[in-house]
Design an enzyme around this catalytic site. Structure first.
Site, short mmCIF file in Angstrom:
data_model
loop_
_atom_site.label_atom_id
_atom_site.label_comp_id
_atom_site.label_asym_id
_atom_site.label_seq_id
_atom_site.Cartn_x
_atom_site.Cartn_y
_atom_site.Cartn_z
N ASN A 1 94.64 96.97 -49.46
CA ASN A 1 95.33 95.71 -49.74
C ASN A 1 96.85 95.82 -49.64
O ASN A 1 97.53 94.79 -49.52
CB ASN A 1 94.94 95.24 -51.15
CG ASN A 1 95.82 94.13 -51.66
OD1 ASN A 1 95.72 92.98 -51.23
ND2 ASN A 1 96.73 94.47 -52.57
N TYR B 1 104.42 90.15 -38.95
CA TYR B 1 103.31 90.02 -39.90
C TYR B 1 102.03 89.63 -39.16
O TYR B 1 100.95 90.21 -39.40
CB TYR B 1 103.68 88.96 -40.94
CG TYR B 1 102.70 88.85 -42.09
CD1 TYR B 1 102.78 89.72 -43.16
CD2 TYR B 1 101.73 87.85 -42.10
CE1 TYR B 1 101.89 89.61 -44.23
CE2 TYR B 1 100.85 87.74 -43.16
CZ TYR B 1 100.93 88.62 -44.22
OH TYR B 1 100.06 88.51 -45.27
N LYS C 1 98.64 91.87 -38.85
CA LYS C 1 97.37 91.41 -39.41
C LYS C 1 96.30 91.22 -38.34
O LYS C 1 95.10 91.46 -38.59
CB LYS C 1 97.58 90.12 -40.20
CG LYS C 1 98.43 90.30 -41.46
CD LYS C 1 97.81 91.29 -42.45
CE LYS C 1 98.58 91.32 -43.75
NZ LYS C 1 97.97 92.24 -44.75
#
Length: 255
Positions: free
Chosen positions: A92, A158, A162
Site C-alpha cells: 500500500n 502517478y 499506478k
C-alpha cells in the site's frame, strides 16, 4: 464481533501508518491476523500498533523504506525470524504526484513518485513471493488507483506508476497462480486520507469539484471501504479470484 477470517495468519501492510494503510491493518487485526505494519514514519506506525492492540488485536511495526531493496529484504528476514511465515501481503505504500501537466514535472519529481509507487511495489513483491513459493500459498493485494485503470488529469507520474502496478499485478498472477499464489489489486478513487489532502492542496480550489463531478455516488470514499475490499481479496472467499484490478471508486471508471 467481526469474523476471524485471518486467525493466526501473518499479514504485512506497507504504508500502514496512516490513511488507507492504517484502516487495512486495523481491519486485519480485528479479524484475527498478526499484522506487521511497515513504512518510513516510525511514530505513525507505532500509533497503528497501539490502536490495533487497544481493540484486542496483535500488531507489530517495522520501519522500512520500500524503495531501498536492502531494507525490504531485511523486513522479510525480520518477519520470518519472528513469525516464520507470510500469508498475506498488502503493498500500500505510496506518495501523491498530481497538480501539474506532464511537461511541468521534473525528473526528480518523476523519480520520487515512481520509485515509491511502482518500484517499491515491485521490490516488495520480489521479496514476498519467494516466501510464499516455499509455503505453497499466499495472497498479495497491491493498492493501485483508478489512475491505474484510466487516465487522470494532471497526474502523469502517478498515473504511469499506478498503471505499472496493475500490469505487475496481472503478470504476477499469471506467473505464480500455478504455485498457489493469488495476486490482485484494488483501485480506489479519491479517499478521505492525508494523501488526498495533499492532492487537494496541489490541485487548488477546484479540487473537490473535479473529484465529485466524476463520482456517480456523489461522495468521497472512506478508508474502511477500501479496507473491506482488500480483506475480501485476501480471504478464502476470493479463492478463485486472481489477476484482477478491483475499482473501489463510487462509479468513476464506469463512465
Amino acid at each position: 464481533m467481526p469474523d476471524k477470517r485471518f486467525e493466526d495468519r501473518v499479514v504485512l501492510v506497507t504504508g500502514g501508518g496512516t490513511g488507507i494503510g492504517q484502516s487495512i491493518a486495523l481491519a486485519f487485526a480485528r479479524e484475527g491476523a498478526l499484522v506487521v505494519v511497515a513504512g518510513r514514519r516510525t511514530q505513525e506506525l507505532k500509533q497503528t500498533v497501539v490502536l490495533a492492540r487497544e481493540e484486542g488485536g496483535r500488531a507489530d511495526a517495522c520501519t522500512v523504506d520500500v524503495t531501498d531493496e536492502e531494507q525490504v529484504a531485511g523486513l522479510m528476514g525480520t518477519i520470518l525470524d519472528r513469525y516464520g511465515a507470510l500469508h498475506v501481503a498488502c503493498n500500500n505504500a505510496g506518495v501523491p504526484g498530481s497538480g501539474r501537466m506532464l511537461h511541468e514535472f521534473g525528473a526528480e519529481d518523476w523519480r520520487r513518485v515512481t520509485d515509491t509507487n511502482l518500484q517499491g511495489v515491485w521490490l516488495s513483491m520480489r521479496h514476498q513471493i519467494p516466501v510464499m513459493l516455499k509455503q505453497g500459498s499466499g495472497a498479495v493485494v497491491n493498492v493501485a488507483s483508478i489512475a491505474g485503470i484510466v487516465g487522470y488529469l494532471n497526474a502523469a507520474p502517478y498515473t504511469a506508476a499506478k498503471h505499472g502496478v496493475v500490469g505487475l499485478t496481472r503478470t504476477a498472477a499469471i506467473d505464480y497462480g500455478p504455485a498457489g499464489i493469488r495476486v490482485n489489486a484494488v483501485c480506489p478513487g479519491p479517499v478521505l486520507t492525508p494523501m488526498l489532502e495533499q492532492a487537494r492542496r496541489d490541485r487548488g480550489p477546484s479540487a473537490d469539484e473535479f473529484y465529485l463531478r466524476n463520482i456517480p455516488l456523489g461522495r468521497l470514499a472512506r478508508p474502511e471501504e477500501v479496507a473491506s475490499a482488500v480483506l475480501w481479496l485476501s480471504s478464502d472467499s476470493a479463492s478463485y479470484v486472481t489477476g484482477q484490478a478491483l475499482a473501489v471508486d463510487g462509479g468513476w471508471t464506469a463512465q
